[in-house]
Design an enzyme around this catalytic site. Sequence first.
Site, mmCIF file in Angstrom:
data_model
loop_
_atom_site.group_PDB
_atom_site.id
_atom_site.type_symbol
_atom_site.label_atom_id
_atom_site.label_comp_id
_atom_site.label_asym_id
_atom_site.label_seq_id
_atom_site.Cartn_x
_atom_site.Cartn_y
_atom_site.Cartn_z
ATOM 1 C CB CYS A 382 -0.763 0.007 1.064
ATOM 2 S SG CYS A 382 -2.604 0.631 1.121
ATOM 3 C CG HIS A 517 -3.654 -3.187 3.005
ATOM 4 N ND1 HIS A 517 -2.503 -3.102 3.424
ATOM 5 C CD2 HIS A 517 -4.102 -2.599 2.643
ATOM 6 C CE1 HIS A 517 -2.756 -1.746 3.821
ATOM 7 N NE2 HIS A 517 -3.533 -1.079 3.199
ATOM 8 C CD GLU A 519 -1.590 -6.316 5.213
ATOM 9 O OE1 GLU A 519 -1.049 -6.594 3.982
ATOM 10 O OE2 GLU A 519 -1.905 -5.164 5.381
HETATM 11 N N1 GLN Z 1 -1.788 6.845 2.463
HETATM 12 C C1 GLN Z 1 -2.338 5.881 1.335
HETATM 13 C C2 GLN Z 1 -3.278 6.615 0.857
HETATM 14 O O1 GLN Z 1 -4.525 6.619 1.526
HETATM 15 C C3 GLN Z 1 -1.699 4.195 1.593
HETATM 16 C C4 GLN Z 1 -2.088 3.556 2.837
HETATM 17 C C5 GLN Z 1 -2.456 2.158 2.901
HETATM 18 O O2 GLN Z 1 -1.472 1.738 3.088
HETATM 19 N N2 GLN Z 1 -3.415 1.646 3.819
HETATM 20 O O3 GLN Z 1 -3.637 6.113 0.143
#
Ligand code: GLN
Length: 545
Positions: A382, A517, A519
């Site tokens: 992410c 994600h 995970e």
């Molecule tokens: N802050 C980033 C976004 O909003 C990544 C979010 C995250 O890593 N869950 O795109």
Amino acid sequence: MARYIFITGGVVSSLGKGLMAASLAALLQARGYKVRIRKFDPYLNVDPGTMSPYQHGEVYVTDDGAETDLDLGHYERFTGVSARQSDNITSGRIYQQIIAKERRGDYLGATVQVIPHVTDAIKEFAKADTEDLDFVLCEIGGTVGDIESLPFIEAIRQLRNELGRDQTALIHVTLVPYISAAGELKTKPTQHSVRELTSLGVQPDVLLCRCEHPLPESVRAKIALFCNVRPQAVIQALDAPSIYGVPLQYHAEGLDAEVLRHFRIEDARLPDLSRWDDIIDRYHNPEGEVTIGVVGKYVGLPDAYKSLNEALVHGGMANRVKVNIQWIDAELFEKDDSEIVSQLEPMHGILVPGGFGERGSEGKIASVRFARERNVPFFGICLGMQMSCVEGARNTAGVAAASSTEFGETTEPVVGIITEWMTAEGLEKRAAGGDLGGTMRLGAYEAKLKTGSKVSEIYGGATNISERHRHRYEVNGAYIEPLEKGGLIFSGMSPDGLLPEIVERPDHPWFVGVQFHPELKSKPFDPHPLFASFIAAAVQQSRLV
Ligand code: GLN
């Protein structure tokens, strides 16, 4: 008709009710029953989405896009049953719905009250979508005696009355502390906690006693006598070396047998625990070890990266190695350059996890650079993937001012909200698909993988995958070309081809960034392929250094 098992906690918080619920569900599942676990959170937030990780730990995202309590992660990891929005309710959400109904006039002038309106809503939530289930396990957050949890206990009382004692069971998790000065285990806190419950009209059927020392027969008998349960229903729950040993441990203590006895189920088959035996064997008998540096923001706060921590452990199990996780504060690298080398050199793999906000971002970018230049396996998740693109733009594509609009205005928005960078045509296409941009992309989304890419191979040759997202910003499609010239391949894209979902570096031993994600979907008995592959690369790396 489904049977209901309510799980409450007493004496202190943090007794591991979530793990207990997950472990019992796994045991019932191992006996062939269909189970689902639900979490009732008494706090007034509508969901944990806006709560600080310092307060609440990780926000667990479901396929259907709900931001939920991290216990739902345990439930999925132990049962493999995908959690849904309808598996987590908070007082805040209940009140929000009730107040909306009241404003619409749906109560036809009636006085809206905790009993019956709030308790009815709690009961409805417990009973919804349970037709095909054998057991519904309902964990009540907090500790019995809290003002906030009163309506939940009252709803349990009513449900037990309506459905009958043999359709419902109540397991109360308590603490039996050891007082070293007296050299004794103390039962009084358990007695008080059960008295508190019974004063609310609910009698527990099983007591799960968390303890650091084994419960002697005499202590068990005393608890049974004072708390009005069978001595066999007083189950000892000693601290376990691994959370994945808990189902086996509770089975050995007779928890699932006692629960079935309570429901008068006599024909239950013996549980098939081979899955858990294998997991524990892999956990206790590793054939090597690797160290992974996780460069993030919430250092010293393992709950903030709960699923990530578990997925790395699963990756270790897949490779029969122990995974040591080194949590490294990204800000450290911003203050002192030499820290990067001293902290990251001993690592067999570097992972930059998800996160929000600018703090530590330069340190994360520096970690990506270190991993890229030194050929150390790198996994960006992410925000970590976004930072791998910013790093690539700055250092391999000649875009020196590359940044993310999340961190403020920039002339080179390599990462930004789609409404900031997408063409009108693209935005229209996305809007037609329901994505208006600017809001969080939450829950399961499909991605198309490039054939022949490393990730396609990792996913067993798949060309379509589905993974869970939680982010607002996206890698800007306008930078794909220069980034690819710099050696970063966009090997996963959204099905409409507009949003970068996966990047990789073919000229690097293992360099993958994912916008989702992974995970969240990893299980000890089914480690996520990306984590299994990342740890395999770290094992290779450990042979080189
Ligand atoms: N802050 C980033 C976004 O909003 C990544 C979010 C995250 O890593 N869950 O795109």
